[in-house]
Design an enzyme around this catalytic site. Structure first.
Site, PDB file in Angstrom:
ATOM      1  N   LYS A  72     -17.452  -0.967   5.725  1.00  9.72           N
ATOM      2  CA  LYS A  72     -17.835  -1.963   4.722  1.00  9.72           C
ATOM      3  C   LYS A  72     -19.336  -1.961   4.448  1.00  9.72           C
ATOM      4  O   LYS A  72     -19.772  -2.080   3.302  1.00  9.72           O
ATOM      5  CB  LYS A  72     -17.381  -3.355   5.179  1.00  9.72           C
ATOM      6  CG  LYS A  72     -17.577  -4.417   4.099  1.00  9.72           C
ATOM      7  CD  LYS A  72     -16.950  -5.754   4.465  1.00  9.72           C
ATOM      8  CE  LYS A  72     -17.083  -6.718   3.300  1.00  9.72           C
ATOM      9  NZ  LYS A  72     -16.508  -8.045   3.620  1.00  9.72           N
ATOM     10  N   GLU A  75       0.810  -1.222   0.000  1.00 13.45           N
ATOM     11  CA  GLU A  75       0.000   0.000   0.000  1.00 13.45           C
ATOM     12  C   GLU A  75       0.845   1.275   0.000  1.00 13.45           C
ATOM     13  O   GLU A  75       0.415   2.309  -0.496  1.00 13.45           O
ATOM     14  CB  GLU A  75      -0.963   0.020   1.185  1.00 13.45           C
ATOM     15  CG  GLU A  75      -2.121  -0.965   1.056  1.00 13.45           C
ATOM     16  CD  GLU A  75      -1.783  -2.358   1.568  1.00 13.45           C
ATOM     17  OE1 GLU A  75      -0.597  -2.619   1.872  1.00 13.45           O
ATOM     18  OE2 GLU A  75      -2.710  -3.202   1.658  1.00 13.45           O
ATOM     19  N   PHE A 108     -11.623  -7.459  13.582  1.00 13.14           N
ATOM     20  CA  PHE A 108     -10.520  -7.901  12.719  1.00 13.14           C
ATOM     21  C   PHE A 108     -10.165  -6.797  11.721  1.00 13.14           C
ATOM     22  O   PHE A 108     -11.031  -6.233  11.076  1.00 13.14           O
ATOM     23  CB  PHE A 108     -10.919  -9.186  11.977  1.00 13.14           C
ATOM     24  CG  PHE A 108      -9.863  -9.659  11.024  1.00 13.14           C
ATOM     25  CD1 PHE A 108      -8.622 -10.078  11.493  1.00 13.14           C
ATOM     26  CD2 PHE A 108     -10.080  -9.654   9.653  1.00 13.14           C
ATOM     27  CE1 PHE A 108      -7.630 -10.493  10.613  1.00 13.14           C
ATOM     28  CE2 PHE A 108      -9.098 -10.071   8.766  1.00 13.14           C
ATOM     29  CZ  PHE A 108      -7.868 -10.488   9.249  1.00 13.14           C
ATOM     30  N   GLN A 109      -8.904  -6.496  11.614  1.00 16.68           N
ATOM     31  CA  GLN A 109      -8.371  -5.455  10.727  1.00 16.68           C
ATOM     32  C   GLN A 109      -9.021  -4.093  10.975  1.00 16.68           C
ATOM     33  O   GLN A 109      -9.270  -3.337  10.042  1.00 16.68           O
ATOM     34  CB  GLN A 109      -8.489  -5.873   9.250  1.00 16.68           C
ATOM     35  CG  GLN A 109      -7.543  -7.028   8.913  1.00 16.68           C
ATOM     36  CD  GLN A 109      -7.387  -7.279   7.423  1.00 16.68           C
ATOM     37  OE1 GLN A 109      -8.289  -7.026   6.644  1.00 16.68           O
ATOM     38  NE2 GLN A 109      -6.225  -7.806   7.034  1.00 16.68           N
ATOM     39  N   MET A 161      24.091   9.357   2.729  1.00 19.37           N
ATOM     40  CA  MET A 161      23.897  10.603   3.466  1.00 19.37           C
ATOM     41  C   MET A 161      24.142  10.381   4.961  1.00 19.37           C
ATOM     42  O   MET A 161      24.697  11.246   5.638  1.00 19.37           O
ATOM     43  CB  MET A 161      22.497  11.160   3.209  1.00 19.37           C
ATOM     44  CG  MET A 161      22.303  12.576   3.704  1.00 19.37           C
ATOM     45  SD  MET A 161      23.458  13.734   2.942  1.00 19.37           S
ATOM     46  CE  MET A 161      22.510  14.337   1.548  1.00 19.37           C
TER      47      MET A 161
END
Lengths: 163, 578
Positions: free
Chosen positions: B162, B50, B112-113, B479
């Protein structure tokens, strides 16, 4: 310097946390914060007391204005305004002290709103310093509990915070 | 027309004119993915992580000026997107990120999630929404695009539970033409009196400099900036985010300013008497130590965001407004004004600047048997005729790309300036290539950064986004190593990896062409070969001089006049520098 910032914002869930989150994320301090819906149910009004020099206060007001949910705000410290805070204090009263506490409450224009054989609850409104003075004037040992609303304020005259 | 929530989301995006949506499916967005499956207009780009989705959408947005659109699922999908959202936030890039959420009745139950996406992203978005009513969905999407793209742009998150996208609940659909938000009215036109005052101050300047930033790119005001700068004849410097908004090969351009800016740009800032800051925000990488910043200058600042003005540096004349109309107004005032610029003072000023330029601060060793990274970027510029889109990751390679690729057009330089996100370059390049399939797109990266989003090589194959990956491989987090060399007595604590993959094989495993070079004479032909392969993604692993540092450098706590310069190499002079 101490500033009271009055904010009109959309009465939506999460609006309060946007303001509180802004202050913690940018390291500004909040001395007190009150919030309640207004006569227009789509808006709530927040009164926030903070401290900082002019640059910090300028940034605070700009950053607050940048929040999408903030409709309008004013810094009350910039104009003549009236500031009030509510105090409710529960004190333990021995028989010999009851009269003295009552007259002390009278002097400060407080009201006794609950009485039991051993306690009073005194209600008082005023500028925060007056409430500080009252608390300093009574015996600290006698205070069971003190609750303060945090100050809220309104500007004098025609000036007003509205849509 | 009656549609269910999932169809409303898809149709709203189509009606908004969205071409691509970058995403990754999961439980909470299954209804949405089903709606995407059943149409062809909105093209979905399946990334491999993602973070890649947000960076790809971000690259697309930076290159096109249109908002980038992302779709991720709840929980880990959402949290993986956060780095990309913060990246866009710090650089004011318009993104609309749609995240799935668990169904309304179970929100708050540690389902969940489930994560509080609105809460997590609050400090790194311009605004966010949790949609609790399917009838508000289309309007919320319109608002999100409006907020993301207007005023000072930024990312907006729409968290959609959802059940809001459930297939069986249909409601009437219409996508609003426009939307207004009573609490959000970005200022567009600048205050006339302020503009007048600014012009007067500008024209009276003896040692002026124009300091412009990413706001010029975002505000599509490059043309106006060029005309304004030429009309005044003043020197101009760009920030890292502003590169390309003024042509780097122009005579009035004195290079980038700031920590790794040119000697002449930083000295000119330090010695100036009037600075006009245009769409720049006085970032700490630009100003150096604030107490030492531009001690003699009166500052004019144009910015669309009032909060950017006098945030770190107090300015004499603030102008809040959209850069394009403000510059147009200033330009017409300059043309009308009876006051002319002070030609004698200006000639003197340019003489001083050209003296600073003789130091040749960007010179490097051209005789080394090792590949110098600066040389690679110079060659990249030549091979692509200075016309490529160049994305970068974060570190030394980023600074070299900024210093040595002379950007002459806006939106060609695509990097994570504010947040400094390693892993940005490759997915961003994919987003750019989707927008401009015919253009040359180069991702300048390093062997550490590229590994942070290397999985997107797979996405590049799937969508045939044939970018060229220029991996400046110095076997160090360069760096970090440079700072450790300068400030920690060369204690190179964990700034190298004992194990590195064979990038050629890795590229091949992902279905691409992999090339590896370690001699300077191989640079040019290899770049030419790579860019000639229009239908292949090419990964060029370039073994560079591992000890090379980025110069000039303003170290922490120093001012613009106190730069660390490379000494006595190649054609540069070895005299003591101030």
């Amino acid at each position: 310097m101490r500033h009271i910032i009055s904010i009109l914002m959309e009465n939506e869930s999460g609006a309060l946390s946007r303001v509180a989150g802004l202050f913690s994320a940018r390291g500004y301090n909040i001395e007190s914060l009150t919030v309640a819906p207004t006569e227009d149910p789509s808006l709530s009004r927040m009164t926030l007391v903070t401290r900082g020099n002019d640059e910090i206060i300028e940034q605070i007001t700009k950053q607050l204005n940048k929040l999408i949910d903030v409709v309008k705000l004013i810094d009350l410290a910039e104009s003549f305004h009236i500031e009030r805070e509510l105090l409710m204090v529960k004190v333990r009263t021995s028989p010999e002290m009851r009269d003295e506490i009552r007259s002390m409450a009278d002097i400060f224009r407080g009201k006794i709103i609950d009485v039991t054989p051993t306690t009073y609850i005194i209600e008082m409104t005023g500028p925060s310093e007056k409430l500080d003075a009252f608390i300093a004037a009574i015996d600290p040992e006698s205070i069971i509990e003190a609750v303060r609303s945090g100050p809220t304020g309104i500007s004098r005259g025609e000036l007003g915070l509205h849509l | 027309m009656e549609l269910n929530g999932a169809q409303i989301v898809v149709q709203s995006l189509i009606d908004e004119g969205v071409e691509y949506i970058f995403g990754y499916p999961g439980g909470a967005v299954l209804h949405l993915y089903d709606a995407i499956f059943q149409q062809e207009e909105l093209k979905h780009i399946l990334v491999r992580h993602e973070q890649g989705a947000t960076h790809a959408a971000d690259g697309y947005a930076r290159a096109t000026g249109k908002p980038g659109v992302v779709l991720v699922t709840s929980g880990p999908g959402a949290t993986n997107a956060v780095t990309g959202i913060a990246t866009a936030y710090l650089d004011s890039i318009p993104l609309v990120v749609i995240s799935g959420q668990v169904s309304l009745p179970v929100i708050g139950s540690d389902a969940f999630q489930e994560v509080d996406m609105v809460g997590i992203t609050r400090p790194c978005v311009k605004h966010n929404f949790l949609v609790k009513d399917v009838t508000k969905l289309a309007e919320t999407i319109k608002k999100a695009f409006y907020v993301a793209t207007s005023g000072r742009p930024g990312p907006v998150v729409i968290d959609i539970p959802k059940d809001i996208t459930a297939p069986n609940i249909k409601v009437p659909y219409s996508y609003p033409e426009s939307v207004s938000i009573r609490s959000y009215n970005p200022v567009v036109s600048g205050h006339k009196d302020q503009i007048k005052k600014a012009v007067d101050l500008l024209l009276s300047a003896k040692r002026p400099i124009i300091y412009s930033g990413g706001g010029v790119v975002l505000g599509e005001a490059s043309e106006q900036l060029i005309e304004f700068t030429r009309a005044l004849g003043y020197p101009i410097t760009n920030t890292l985010m502003g590169l390309g908004s003024y042509p780097a090969t122009d005579n009035q351009y004195v290079g980038m300013l700031g920590m790794h800016g040119t000697y002449e740009a930083n000295m000119a800032m330090h010695e100036s008497d009037v600075i006009i800051a245009i769409g720049a925000r006085f970032d700490d990488r630009v100003t150096g130590k604030l107490d030492l910043f531009c001690p003699h200058a009166k500052i004019i600042h144009i910015d669309i965001d009032p909060a950017s003005i006098s945030k770190t540096v107090r300015v004499a004349i603030p102008i809040v407004g959209d850069i394009k109309p403000v510059l147009e107004q200033m330009l017409s005032l300059i043309k009308e004004s009876c006051i002319k610029t002070d030609a004698d003072a200006l000639a003197q000023w340019w003489k001083q600047i050209s003296e600073w330029q003789t130091i040749n601060c960007l010179d490097f060793d051209r005789t080394s048997p090792l590949i110098k990274p600066q040389y690679v970027i110079e060659q990249l510029h030549e091979v692509t005729k200075g016309d490529a889109y160049v994305t970068s990751d974060v570190g030394q390679h980023q600074m070299w790309a900024a210093q040595y690729y002379k950007f002459n057009k806006p939106r060609r330089w695509i990097n994570s300036g504010g947040l400094g996100t390693m892993g940005f370059g490759l997915p961003a390049a994919i987003g750019v290539k989707l927008a401009f399939p015919e253009a040359d797109v180069a991702c300048v990266t390093g062997e550490a950064s590229i590994q942070m989003c290397i999985q997107e090589l797979s996405t590049a194959l799937q969508y045939k986004t044939h970018v060229k990956i220029i991996n400046l491989n110095n076997r160090y987090m360069g760096m970090v190593r440079q700072w450790q060399e300068f400030s920690y007595e060369s204690r190179y604590s964990h700034s190298y990896m004992d194990t590195l993959p064979e990038f050629v094989k890795l590229a091949e495993a992902y279905g691409h062409v992999g090339l590896r070079i370690d001699k300077p004479e191989e640079v040019r032909p290899t770049l030419e070969t790579a860019f000639a392969m229009k239908d292949r993604t090419v990964f060029i692993d370039i073994m560079t001089d591992r000890t090379e540092n980025v110069y000039p450098m303003i170290e922490a706590g120093k001012g613009h006049h106190d730069m660390k310069l490379r000494v006595a190499i190649g054609t540069s002079t070895d005299r003591e520098l101030a």
